[in-house]
Write a protein that holds these residues in place. Sequence first.
Motif, PDB file in Angstrom:
ATOM      1  N   ARG A   1       0.930  -1.189   0.082  1.00 23.64           N
ATOM      2  CA  ARG A   1      -0.062  -0.072   0.236  1.00 23.64           C
ATOM      3  C   ARG A   1       0.927   1.184  -0.100  1.00 23.64           C
ATOM      4  N   SER A   2       2.111   1.068   0.621  1.00 20.51           N
ATOM      5  CA  SER A   2       2.797   2.286   0.658  1.00 20.51           C
ATOM      6  C   SER A   2       3.652   2.757  -0.607  1.00 20.51           C
ATOM      7  N   ASN A   3       4.280   1.839  -1.237  1.00 23.31           N
ATOM      8  CA  ASN A   3       5.201   2.216  -2.398  1.00 23.31           C
ATOM      9  C   ASN A   3       5.491   0.832  -3.210  1.00 23.31           C
ATOM     10  N   LYS A   4       5.021   0.979  -4.195  1.00 26.86           N
ATOM     11  CA  LYS A   4       5.089  -0.012  -5.229  1.00 26.86           C
ATOM     12  C   LYS A   4       6.658  -0.541  -5.488  1.00 26.86           C
ATOM     13  N   TRP A   5       7.346   0.194  -5.674  1.00 30.17           N
ATOM     14  CA  TRP A   5       8.723   0.039  -6.025  1.00 30.17           C
ATOM     15  C   TRP A   5       9.280  -0.546  -4.982  1.00 30.17           C
TER      16      TRP A   5
ATOM     17  N   CYS B   1       7.751   5.033   4.836  1.00 28.48           N
ATOM     18  CA  CYS B   1       6.912   6.143   5.567  1.00 28.48           C
ATOM     19  C   CYS B   1       7.512   7.444   5.331  1.00 28.48           C
ATOM     20  N   THR B   2       8.453   7.545   4.198  1.00 31.08           N
ATOM     21  CA  THR B   2       9.268   9.040   4.264  1.00 31.08           C
ATOM     22  C   THR B   2       8.219  10.227   3.776  1.00 31.08           C
ATOM     23  N   ASP B   3       7.339   9.750   2.749  1.00 30.28           N
ATOM     24  CA  ASP B   3       6.410  10.795   2.275  1.00 30.28           C
ATOM     25  C   ASP B   3       4.968  10.401   2.797  1.00 30.28           C
ATOM     26  N   LYS B   4       4.882   9.927   4.074  1.00 34.08           N
ATOM     27  CA  LYS B   4       3.605   9.902   4.718  1.00 34.08           C
ATOM     28  C   LYS B   4       3.146  10.773   5.604  1.00 34.08           C
ATOM     29  N   CYS B   5       4.004  11.711   6.082  1.00 33.03           N
ATOM     30  CA  CYS B   5       3.625  12.486   7.226  1.00 33.03           C
ATOM     31  C   CYS B   5       3.097  13.716   6.719  1.00 33.03           C
ATOM     32  N   HIS B   6       2.182  14.356   7.191  1.00 33.59           N
ATOM     33  CA  HIS B   6       1.625  15.648   6.792  1.00 33.59           C
ATOM     34  C   HIS B   6       2.550  16.895   7.042  1.00 33.59           C
ATOM     35  N   TYR B   7       3.329  16.702   8.343  1.00 32.58           N
ATOM     36  CA  TYR B   7       4.327  17.717   8.551  1.00 32.58           C
ATOM     37  C   TYR B   7       5.436  17.566   7.566  1.00 32.58           C
ATOM     38  N   PHE B   8       5.776  16.627   7.005  1.00 35.85           N
ATOM     39  CA  PHE B   8       7.103  16.528   6.172  1.00 35.85           C
ATOM     40  C   PHE B   8       6.376  17.007   4.835  1.00 35.85           C
TER      41      PHE B   8
ATOM     42  N   ARG C   1      -0.472   8.518  13.549  1.00 34.11           N
ATOM     43  CA  ARG C   1      -0.382   7.075  13.244  1.00 34.11           C
ATOM     44  C   ARG C   1      -0.476   6.710  11.645  1.00 34.11           C
ATOM     45  N   ARG C   2      -0.624   7.872  10.921  1.00 34.33           N
ATOM     46  CA  ARG C   2      -0.673   7.529   9.383  1.00 34.33           C
ATOM     47  C   ARG C   2       0.534   6.601   9.081  1.00 34.33           C
ATOM     48  N   CYS C   3       1.734   6.912   9.495  1.00 32.93           N
ATOM     49  CA  CYS C   3       2.994   6.184   8.941  1.00 32.93           C
ATOM     50  C   CYS C   3       2.911   4.719   9.546  1.00 32.93           C
ATOM     51  N   SER C   4       2.337   4.416  10.512  1.00 30.33           N
ATOM     52  CA  SER C   4       1.956   3.166  11.030  1.00 30.33           C
ATOM     53  C   SER C   4       1.025   2.404  10.120  1.00 30.33           C
ATOM     54  N   VAL C   5       0.363   2.986   9.410  1.00 34.54           N
ATOM     55  CA  VAL C   5      -0.569   2.163   8.452  1.00 34.54           C
ATOM     56  C   VAL C   5       0.387   1.477   7.306  1.00 34.54           C
ATOM     57  N   TYR C   6       1.446   2.336   6.822  1.00 29.63           N
ATOM     58  CA  TYR C   6       2.252   2.039   5.933  1.00 29.63           C
ATOM     59  C   TYR C   6       3.452   1.478   6.167  1.00 29.63           C
ATOM     60  N   CYS C   7       3.914   1.235   7.421  1.00 26.02           N
ATOM     61  CA  CYS C   7       5.151   0.479   7.765  1.00 26.02           C
ATOM     62  C   CYS C   7       4.977  -0.863   7.622  1.00 26.02           C
TER      63      CYS C   7
END
Lengths: 237, 498
Positions: free
Chosen positions: A65-69, B82-89, B149-155
């Motif tokens: 879901r996060s990053n396809k690459w 997670c690097t592009d998932k935080c609204h503050y980033f 916790r948005r990052c935790s969804v994608y980790c």
Amino acid sequence: MLAALYASLFYAATAVLVAGVAWRVIEYARAPAPLRIPTTPAPMTRAGAAGRVAREVLLFESLYRSNKWIWLFGWLFHVALALVLLRHLRYFIQPVWGWVAFVQPFGVYAGFALVAGLAGLWARRLFVERIRYISTWSDHLMLALLAGIALSGLGMKYVAHTDIVALKEFMLGLIAFDWQPLPADPALLVHLTLVLALMVVFPASKLLHAPGVFFSPTRNQADDSRERRHVAAWARD
Amino acid sequence: MAQAAVQAPALKEYPVIPILARDAMAASKPYAASDKMNEALGFPGKLVDNWQALAIEKMGELLGKYRSLRVFLDACVHCGACTDKCHYFLGTGDPKNMPVARQDLLRKVYRRHFTLAGKLFPKLVGAEDLTESVLEDWYKYFNQCSECRRCSVYCPYGIDTAEITMAAKEIMNSIGVGQKYTNEIIGKVHKIGNNLGLPKPALANTLETLEEEIKEETGVDVRLPLDQEGAEVLLVTPSADFFAEPHVYSLIGYAKVFHAAGISWTLSSQASEAGNFGLFIGSYDQMKKVASRVREAVLALGAKRLVVGECGHAWRVAYSFWNTLIGPFDFLDARYPVPQHICEMTWDLIKRGAIRLDREKNDQLVVTFHDSCNVARGAGMGGVPGGQFTIPRDIVRAACSKFHDMAPETIHESTYCCGGGGGLLTDELLDLRVKGALPRMEALKQVVDEHGVNFMATICAICKAQFTKVMPYYKFDMSMVGGVHQLVGNAIRLGELH
């Protein structure tokens, strides 16, 4: 002499790997999880939560879901690694089990997939600014270690064959505590040395993500906080 | 007081991952708590002499108490998911606002003191001693995490930066580095009973005025009872509902629902606050102490049901933690979930036909729904996974004829934080808050342009306060934000006029 050196190194590395990982796992298991913190929406039952962890382990669901690459390269690498490891079982068992024989050709091609996956991950680490920023020397070394293992392995398969029969006798001898000579072949020695290094760093490195994923509370907890009361021992009055 | 100028980034047609802007937010930090504020919570008043040793000791204690912390500090592989998932980033471009980089601020000290590799080869594995500048970074950047916790969804390992941030805040509090906004407010809850420091007479007065206003508007005697023993339902709601706009319209909405359904209910002056900032500072003890007022109030009033108003983090604490912290609730009516969200209650009444809504009353509105982070990713509703997404939307659709969701990657569990959660809803952080709202504002702009959306409903007091403050920076009208029960209150049929 060479055989004795590598035999003792293998015993030592195996001891470090097993004891080290066991120590971490015991620590993870013993640390209490005082509050229910599954990332919701989460399965409402424990069986459902186990399924969620299984999907993470087998399919890398969240990463997809996060990053396809990252998913593509990461999943490719891990599946290839699994196939390669299964293929290597033939060097440790006699007679070779039927399914291990079956998996041999897949394991060979997986060696290339493994290198491709590593190359993709490494390229991202080098060329994507955000990932370069978070990378440490050890992140690069880990990739170098794995790439070295893969390339030296493929080298023995396709460039300079080693005496694989003698190697198998050495490995079976290790298991039976009946040491046999080890072929003094540079590619083989590089391969084995890097594997030894990987075994030793495993419990002290980010490779702990492998046992860690099973203990992640956001994934392995069921969303049942209103139905079941959980209180950690340290939080009791 | 020196305060960084507030600058709203331009809204782009399509979301773009920013180029790294090192130290872009290095000047952003909240006011420090005074000695008194810290001491009121049992923390040292100011930075203690041997703070390094004590901080490491505290970290060790937390590692033994929280599996999450132990596993999360070990498991990260720096994959970058997670690097592009935080609204503050996304809003600031500061690399330390990438979740993994934020975690690494704590992880590097963990590595140095608690791992063999970090003790032997600190440079190699990115381990560092806890120096003054590291502590300074902690204070700045753990106060740029809204624990959403948005990052935790994608980790891939479910690493939840909120857990790391909470641990860091707990360590900082334990050595006397407290943050003013959260610590002052928790002190007010202990002393007066709610975050706003609203004493009982003022509360009673406000509720009376509201009753008069409703009577004037509708001609119906809708009551807002306070401390009424024997009422069936105790409603615990964020104190902002008592007088802040648009919050108060939702309070009026709840009152109308109780009235129309004929359910006897009461508010409590003792538990006149659903919010629990103990969560934000990661303190189990404070969270338990704040929550225990609710148990005391429900017992004292003899209520049979416990319902929680529109408040995001409060719902996470109530849904996920109350049973642990202040349960069991075996003395309450077992036919209803404990606690029950006001949306769960209202939706149940709508489904059963116990209340009726006239959609035409909201015909001037084209509505979208903003999922609040703590409801979306830290709690549930309705006893089915994802009920927290469907139930509020079902209510909105029952109360309005025009509804459009924002882009799928910005709603449900992928929702973006409003930019003001986690104990950051304070004026000195306004620049951060405005920038952090960027991803949500971009998604909102899309439905405004495409569907003429003119109202964003949400069920969180912090979201409401944050949006009314930051939306003007993006050229949106602040009255575009309101509660789900504000819409219900507009549409509900109260019965025959007298």
